[in-house]
Design a protein around this motif. Structure first.
Motif, PDB file in Angstrom:
ATOM      1  N   VAL A  80       0.832  -1.202   0.000  1.00 20.81           N
ATOM      2  CA  VAL A  80       0.000   0.000   0.000  1.00 20.81           C
ATOM      3  C   VAL A  80       0.867   1.253   0.000  1.00 20.81           C
ATOM      4  CG1 VAL A  80      -1.695   1.323   1.330  1.00 20.81           C
ATOM      5  CG2 VAL A  80      -1.951  -1.149   1.093  1.00 20.81           C
ATOM      6  N   LEU A  81       0.506   2.212  -0.841  1.00 22.09           N
ATOM      7  CA  LEU A  81       1.209   3.495  -0.916  1.00 22.09           C
ATOM      8  C   LEU A  81       0.641   4.424   0.151  1.00 22.09           C
ATOM      9  CD1 LEU A  81       3.090   5.511  -2.401  1.00 22.09           C
ATOM     10  CD2 LEU A  81       1.183   5.969  -3.960  1.00 22.09           C
ATOM     11  N   ASP A  82       1.501   4.946   1.028  1.00 25.36           N
ATOM     12  CA  ASP A  82       1.032   5.781   2.127  1.00 25.36           C
ATOM     13  C   ASP A  82       0.512   7.123   1.621  1.00 25.36           C
ATOM     14  OD1 ASP A  82       3.340   8.011   2.791  1.00 25.36           O
ATOM     15  OD2 ASP A  82       4.175   6.189   1.923  1.00 25.36           O
ATOM     16  N   ALA A  83      -0.383   7.723   2.410  1.00 23.36           N
ATOM     17  CA  ALA A  83      -1.073   8.956   2.004  1.00 23.36           C
ATOM     18  C   ALA A  83      -0.107  10.116   1.813  1.00 23.36           C
ATOM     19  CB  ALA A  83      -2.135   9.314   3.037  1.00 23.36           C
ATOM     20  N   GLU A  84       0.916  10.228   2.686  1.00 25.11           N
ATOM     21  CA  GLU A  84       1.852  11.345   2.579  1.00 25.11           C
ATOM     22  C   GLU A  84       2.629  11.286   1.275  1.00 25.11           C
ATOM     23  OE1 GLU A  84       5.183  13.626   5.329  1.00 25.11           O
ATOM     24  OE2 GLU A  84       4.819  11.492   5.648  1.00 25.11           O
ATOM     25  N   SER A  85       3.100  10.094   0.903  1.00 29.01           N
ATOM     26  CA  SER A  85       3.868   9.967  -0.336  1.00 29.01           C
ATOM     27  C   SER A  85       2.989  10.232  -1.550  1.00 29.01           C
ATOM     28  CB  SER A  85       4.486   8.567  -0.429  1.00 29.01           C
ATOM     29  OG  SER A  85       5.453   8.379   0.581  1.00 29.01           O
ATOM     30  N   ARG A  86       1.724   9.815  -1.490  1.00 29.62           N
ATOM     31  CA  ARG A  86       0.827  10.091  -2.617  1.00 29.62           C
ATOM     32  C   ARG A  86       0.567  11.586  -2.741  1.00 29.62           C
ATOM     33  NH1 ARG A  86      -5.010   9.740  -3.696  1.00 29.62           N
ATOM     34  NH2 ARG A  86      -5.390   9.062  -1.555  1.00 29.62           N
ATOM     35  N   ALA A  87       0.433  12.267  -1.608  1.00 37.52           N
ATOM     36  CA  ALA A  87       0.239  13.722  -1.654  1.00 37.52           C
ATOM     37  C   ALA A  87       1.472  14.408  -2.225  1.00 37.52           C
ATOM     38  CB  ALA A  87      -0.061  14.248  -0.256  1.00 37.52           C
ATOM     39  N   GLU A  88       2.666  13.943  -1.836  1.00 34.67           N
ATOM     40  CA  GLU A  88       3.900  14.509  -2.390  1.00 34.67           C
ATOM     41  C   GLU A  88       3.974  14.256  -3.881  1.00 34.67           C
ATOM     42  OE1 GLU A  88       6.889  14.221   1.475  1.00 34.67           O
ATOM     43  OE2 GLU A  88       6.749  12.534   0.077  1.00 34.67           O
TER      44      GLU A  88
ATOM     45  N   GLY B 184      12.067  20.904   1.771  1.00 30.46           N
ATOM     46  CA  GLY B 184      12.784  20.061   2.712  1.00 30.46           C
ATOM     47  C   GLY B 184      12.992  18.644   2.247  1.00 30.46           C
ATOM     48  N   GLY B 185      12.557  18.323   1.043  1.00 27.83           N
ATOM     49  CA  GLY B 185      12.722  16.968   0.526  1.00 27.83           C
ATOM     50  C   GLY B 185      11.483  16.127   0.766  1.00 27.83           C
ATOM     51  N   VAL B 186      11.500  14.905   0.242  1.00 28.22           N
ATOM     52  CA  VAL B 186      10.376  13.981   0.419  1.00 28.22           C
ATOM     53  C   VAL B 186      10.565  13.203   1.718  1.00 28.22           C
ATOM     54  CG1 VAL B 186       9.878  13.772  -2.032  1.00 28.22           C
ATOM     55  CG2 VAL B 186      11.551  12.238  -0.986  1.00 28.22           C
ATOM     56  N   ALA B 187       9.459  12.813   2.336  1.00 25.32           N
ATOM     57  CA  ALA B 187       9.524  12.146   3.640  1.00 25.32           C
ATOM     58  C   ALA B 187      10.092  10.731   3.531  1.00 25.32           C
ATOM     59  CB  ALA B 187       8.134  12.102   4.270  1.00 25.32           C
ATOM     60  N   ARG B 188       9.765  10.042   2.458  1.00 25.64           N
ATOM     61  CA  ARG B 188      10.197   8.646   2.288  1.00 25.64           C
ATOM     62  C   ARG B 188      10.894   8.487   0.938  1.00 25.64           C
ATOM     63  NH1 ARG B 188       5.559   8.938   5.036  1.00 25.64           N
ATOM     64  NH2 ARG B 188       5.420   7.786   7.012  1.00 25.64           N
ATOM     65  N   PRO B 189      12.179   8.767   0.873  1.00 33.17           N
ATOM     66  CA  PRO B 189      12.893   8.675  -0.407  1.00 33.17           C
ATOM     67  C   PRO B 189      12.772   7.307  -1.065  1.00 33.17           C
ATOM     68  CG  PRO B 189      14.243   9.792   1.229  1.00 33.17           C
ATOM     69  CD  PRO B 189      13.055   9.252   1.961  1.00 33.17           C
ATOM     70  N   GLY B 190      12.809   6.236  -0.267  1.00 30.70           N
ATOM     71  CA  GLY B 190      12.721   4.904  -0.844  1.00 30.70           C
ATOM     72  C   GLY B 190      11.436   4.670  -1.593  1.00 30.70           C
ATOM     73  N   THR B 191      10.338   5.175  -1.066  1.00 28.58           N
ATOM     74  CA  THR B 191       9.049   5.033  -1.738  1.00 28.58           C
ATOM     75  C   THR B 191       9.057   5.754  -3.082  1.00 28.58           C
ATOM     76  OG1 THR B 191       7.852   4.820   0.346  1.00 28.58           O
ATOM     77  CG2 THR B 191       6.588   5.551  -1.564  1.00 28.58           C
TER      78      THR B 191
END
Length: 276
Positions: free
Chosen positions: A190-198, A210-217
């Protein structure tokens, strides 16, 4: 044969013989072209050191219609973007952007694509630190993808068309071209909501502050999409360097729900999602 002069971005440069260089240019008036810069490697070359990737200038070359290689007559430097060589993440990101244009560009002029690439290079060059360089590179890549007509659908399910709630857990179907609700795509992480918003902000051309919260995603998202939509069985050579350099950028672990066991695979935790 015609002598033409046009704004140009140097996408790639490599030696040819002991004294010359082959350049891949993206030009304002002639799209994607290849030129030979004779004598460019000589110590007293009139080109100096300006014929390097990511530079921008006014190129003058002898255009031979029906030929794949033209002869460079001059190059007046407008912008060097030397800052891209000081950061591995920035260099790798800018190289991937160049390759995307080399793989998709044609000899037809596309001023918007020219602007998008130049602007993306500038954002990466101006980034402070690897986190921002990664975010700028990702945004640049998605901006090019959108401009080329391959924009992934991130606000509604790619299969049923239902508008997705901002906090709704979704999966990403790279082959289909976007986010999928868990009802339509039952297996996969599942793709987390924060990464989808980014992702949605980057698709609109906005670099996450400030960059993305989860670079790996986000590495996995871009890799899966490029391989599914643009690679055409020819891997992007610069992609592995970009993924490797981006892997050094700190960030929160990729918080994904692993449902790979539904497909008979063993579960993994705290890793970038398999989004293909």
């Amino acid at each position: 044969m015609a002598l033409v002069s046009t704004r140009a971005l140097v996408l790639q440069a490599f030696p040819y013989s002991e004294t010359s260089k082959i350049l891949r240019l993206y030009t304002w008036d002639h799209g994607l072209v290849s030129v030979i810069a004779k004598g460019a490697l000589r110590p007293k070359s009139r080109y100096g050191g300006v014929l390097e990737p990511f530079t921008e200038g006014t190129a003058t070359f002898y255009h031979r219609y029906g030929r794949d290689l033209h002869t460079l007559g001059g190059f007046d430097l407008l912008r060097s973007r030397q800052a891209l060589g000081r950061s591995l993440v920035g260099f790798a990101g800018a190289s991937l952007l160049s390759e995307v244009v080399m793989r998709t560009g044609t000899e037809e002029p596309h001023p918007d694509l020219y602007h998008a690439l130049a602007d993306a290079w500038d954002l990466v060059a101006e980034a402070r630190g690897p986190e921002q360089a990664l975010a700028a590179s990702l945004t640049g890549a998605w901006s090019l993808i959108v401009l080329l007509g391959f924009e992934p659908q991130a606000g509604a399910c790619i299969h049923c068309g239902r508008v997705l709630d901002p906090d709704e857990p979704v999966r990403f179907d790279a082959m289909a071209g976007g986010a999928a609700c868990t009802g339509c795509r039952r297996a996969g992480r599942v793709l987390d909501a924060e990464s989808r918003a980014e992702l949605r902000r980057m698709l609109a051309g906005h670099v996450p502050e400030g960059g993305v919260a989860r670079p790996g995603t986000h590495r996995a998202l871009l890799k899966a999409f490029l391989e599914a939509q643009l690679a055409q069985d020819r891997p992007f050579r610069s992609l592995e360097l970009f993924l490797e350099s981006a892997g050094t950028v700190p960030g929160a672990p990729a918080e994904v729900v692993d449902e790979a066991e539904e497909d008979g695979e063993s579960p993994q935790t705290n890793v970038a999602p398999d989004l293909a």
